[in-house]
Design a protein around this motif. Sequence first.
Motif, PDB file in Angstrom:
ATOM      1  N   ASP A   1      57.180  20.377   0.123  1.00  0.00           N
ATOM      2  CA  ASP A   1      57.957  20.069   1.916  1.00  0.00           C
ATOM      3  C   ASP A   1      57.999  21.749   1.620  1.00  0.00           C
ATOM      4  O   ASP A   1      58.832  22.501   1.324  1.00  0.00           O
ATOM      5  CB  ASP A   1      59.471  19.743   0.887  1.00  0.00           C
ATOM      6  CG  ASP A   1      60.551  19.510   1.665  1.00  0.00           C
ATOM      7  OD1 ASP A   1      60.622  19.895   2.877  1.00  0.00           O
ATOM      8  OD2 ASP A   1      61.622  18.993   1.210  1.00  0.00           O
ATOM      9  N   LYS A  22      63.760  21.875  12.357  1.00  0.00           N
ATOM     10  CA  LYS A  22      64.151  22.720  11.867  1.00  0.00           C
ATOM     11  C   LYS A  22      64.316  24.162  12.102  1.00  0.00           C
ATOM     12  O   LYS A  22      64.501  25.647  11.564  1.00  0.00           O
ATOM     13  CB  LYS A  22      64.148  22.562  10.108  1.00  0.00           C
ATOM     14  CG  LYS A  22      64.767  21.612   9.723  1.00  0.00           C
ATOM     15  CD  LYS A  22      65.637  21.701   9.064  1.00  0.00           C
ATOM     16  CE  LYS A  22      66.388  20.499   8.612  1.00  0.00           C
ATOM     17  NZ  LYS A  22      66.023  19.979   6.987  1.00  0.00           N
ATOM     18  N   GLN A  41      70.208  25.747   8.140  1.00  0.00           N
ATOM     19  CA  GLN A  41      69.835  25.059   7.102  1.00  0.00           C
ATOM     20  C   GLN A  41      69.732  23.412   7.478  1.00  0.00           C
ATOM     21  O   GLN A  41      68.888  22.754   6.860  1.00  0.00           O
ATOM     22  CB  GLN A  41      70.009  25.356   5.618  1.00  0.00           C
ATOM     23  CG  GLN A  41      69.167  26.312   5.654  1.00  0.00           C
ATOM     24  CD  GLN A  41      69.487  28.137   6.152  1.00  0.00           C
ATOM     25  OE1 GLN A  41      71.099  28.214   6.340  1.00  0.00           O
ATOM     26  NE2 GLN A  41      68.503  28.341   6.011  1.00  0.00           N
ATOM     27  N   SER A  63      59.293  19.742   9.648  1.00  0.00           N
ATOM     28  CA  SER A  63      60.271  18.888  10.034  1.00  0.00           C
ATOM     29  C   SER A  63      60.769  20.414  11.515  1.00  0.00           C
ATOM     30  O   SER A  63      60.086  21.078  11.299  1.00  0.00           O
ATOM     31  CB  SER A  63      61.328  18.633   9.719  1.00  0.00           C
ATOM     32  OG  SER A  63      62.600  18.112  10.368  1.00  0.00           O
ATOM     33  N   THR A  69      62.023  14.059   5.681  1.00  0.00           N
ATOM     34  CA  THR A  69      62.283  12.605   5.383  1.00  0.00           C
ATOM     35  C   THR A  69      60.870  12.015   5.260  1.00  0.00           C
ATOM     36  O   THR A  69      60.246  11.116   3.958  1.00  0.00           O
ATOM     37  CB  THR A  69      63.772  12.010   5.449  1.00  0.00           C
ATOM     38  OG1 THR A  69      64.452  12.672   5.295  1.00  0.00           O
ATOM     39  CG2 THR A  69      63.621  10.506   5.003  1.00  0.00           C
ATOM     40  N   ASN A 100      57.505  13.332   3.811  1.00  0.00           N
ATOM     41  CA  ASN A 100      58.178  13.356   2.198  1.00  0.00           C
ATOM     42  C   ASN A 100      58.095  12.057   1.498  1.00  0.00           C
ATOM     43  O   ASN A 100      57.017  12.007   0.109  1.00  0.00           O
ATOM     44  CB  ASN A 100      59.126  13.905   2.030  1.00  0.00           C
ATOM     45  CG  ASN A 100      59.670  15.364   1.646  1.00  0.00           C
ATOM     46  OD1 ASN A 100      59.073  16.437   1.825  1.00  0.00           O
ATOM     47  ND2 ASN A 100      60.780  15.602   1.946  1.00  0.00           N
ATOM     48  N   GLY A 131      60.215  13.061  10.388  1.00  0.00           N
ATOM     49  CA  GLY A 131      59.845  14.164  10.700  1.00  0.00           C
ATOM     50  C   GLY A 131      60.389  14.701   8.956  1.00  0.00           C
ATOM     51  O   GLY A 131      59.582  13.547   8.436  1.00  0.00           O
TER      52      GLY A 131
HETATM   53  C1  LIG Z   1      65.972  19.005   6.165  1.00  0.00           C
HETATM   54  C2  LIG Z   1      65.150  19.054   5.399  1.00  0.00           C
HETATM   55  C3  LIG Z   1      64.374  17.422   4.846  1.00  0.00           C
HETATM   56  C4  LIG Z   1      64.028  17.069   5.551  1.00  0.00           C
HETATM   57  O1  LIG Z   1      63.940  16.652   7.225  1.00  0.00           O
HETATM   58  P1  LIG Z   1      63.975  15.401   8.219  1.00  0.00           P
HETATM   59  O2  LIG Z   1      63.549  15.924   9.654  1.00  0.00           O
HETATM   60  O3  LIG Z   1      65.232  15.839   8.771  1.00  0.00           O
HETATM   61  O4  LIG Z   1      64.089  13.753   7.673  1.00  0.00           O
HETATM   62  C5  LIG Z   1      63.637  17.874   3.898  1.00  0.00           C
HETATM   63  N1  LIG Z   1      63.607  18.412   3.460  1.00  0.00           N
HETATM   64  C6  LIG Z   1      64.286  20.134   3.201  1.00  0.00           C
HETATM   65  C7  LIG Z   1      63.137  20.822   2.339  1.00  0.00           C
HETATM   66  C8  LIG Z   1      64.614  20.150   4.410  1.00  0.00           C
HETATM   67  O5  LIG Z   1      65.649  21.075   4.633  1.00  0.00           O
END
Ligand SMILES: *Cc1c(COP(=O)(O)O)cnc(C)c1O
Length: 411
Positions: free
Chosen positions: A180, A204, A12, A201, A76, A79, A74
């Motif tokens: 998200d 992930k 995660q 992203s 972040t 969002n 990414g």
């Molecule tokens: C990892 C994650 C993020 C951030 O993503 P990045 O690409 O690392 O900036 C945002 N929301 C959720 C639910 C995440 O698991």
Amino acid sequence: MSTKNIIYMDYQATTPCDKRVLESMLPYFCDDFGNPHSNHVMGSRAHEAVEKARDQIAKLIKANNAREIIFTSGATESNNLAICGVARFYGEKRKKIITDPIEHKCVLEACRAMEREGFEIVMLPVSEKGLIDLNALEKAVDEQTVLVSVMTANNEIGVVQPIDEISGICRRKNVPFHTDAAQAVGKTEVDASKVDLMSISAHKIYGPKGIGALYVGLNPRIKLTPLFFGGGQERGMRSGTLAPALCAGFGKACEIAASEMESERARLTMLKDRFLKKIFAGLDRVYLNGDEKQGIPGCINLSFFGVEGEGIMLGIPDICISSGSACTSESLEPSYVLKAIGARDEVIHSSLRIGLGRFTTAEEVDRAASKIITAVKRLRAMSPVWKEEDCEIFGKSNESLSGSEKYRRTG
Ligand SMILES: *Cc1c(COP(=O)(O)O)cnc(C)c1O
């Protein structure tokens, strides 16, 4: 320490880059190095790579049009762009943002920033399993609402929200809906046509770190104020030269995720069951946080009563997992997600998040389970509180405690 004996169970937090993904990226570093925005042959070769990736991403999230995919750095950034961008664009007339307390920090902090710009933030209540209250949403959404932001899958407890229902409420009231989906995409079906904005992203889903995307719907057409200004790339929403290698890797990661999702889901469910069976057979008073049925495959959040999650981690240094107090990294503040679903402090402090993924093997699951069991037993044997207090708070059997009085905070 070499990585040979390390068991990685923190999918995660991030995932390793799939070798097939890396392969797809390599041509765009030294050979096809062009700027995808240049008007010559090297530019158009890079441009082609970027647009192919856009198609692959659109396909995975079921976007109707690849132009709806805006590359970012990414989830972040995605969002932040969604929340701040939409609030600022439509904020003249509408001043309310609706979200919930178990969102990722970047959503919560972006909302807080908008609060400082004069927006009202409404936090929806969540159940002890982590599901948002649809009735409360129905009541909260009004003509003052500029955006609803609810994540598809939670990164700590894995719970999947009722996106179709939320979408229905938002569509009926003509309010933009952002989700998200960083934890959901590639693990469970997502459908961008149901939402107005969706953050994802690459890292992930076995892609490279440093790239993500924001889906911005064209029908109905969503507008937003960009976070930064420049050459007007990405429909003017995200200026800056795109990284074709990262785009290509992201696209390939999406293509693989789409083709392997079903088999992976079955395999991870099997591994999760195998892991839980071993843990429950070896220990009592272990509790599952979140909703067992409404979760993404591979995400396990357990509380081991009587011991600190951090303490367990110290006893198993070669297993990469995450504790309920370390999720927000630097601060040792207990998990705000578990707190928001009403878990008692003992439940939170004794929690561990175990994330299984594409490269997890049955052998690793067995080895990790037996190491965790040994570590917990050792700590419990040393604990002064373990023998007296335990039975008062928790029953003896292993169960999903969500919803029971034993689980909930009383004060
Ligand atoms: C990892 C994650 C993020 C951030 O993503 P990045 O690409 O690392 O900036 C945002 N929301 C959720 C639910 C995440 O698991």
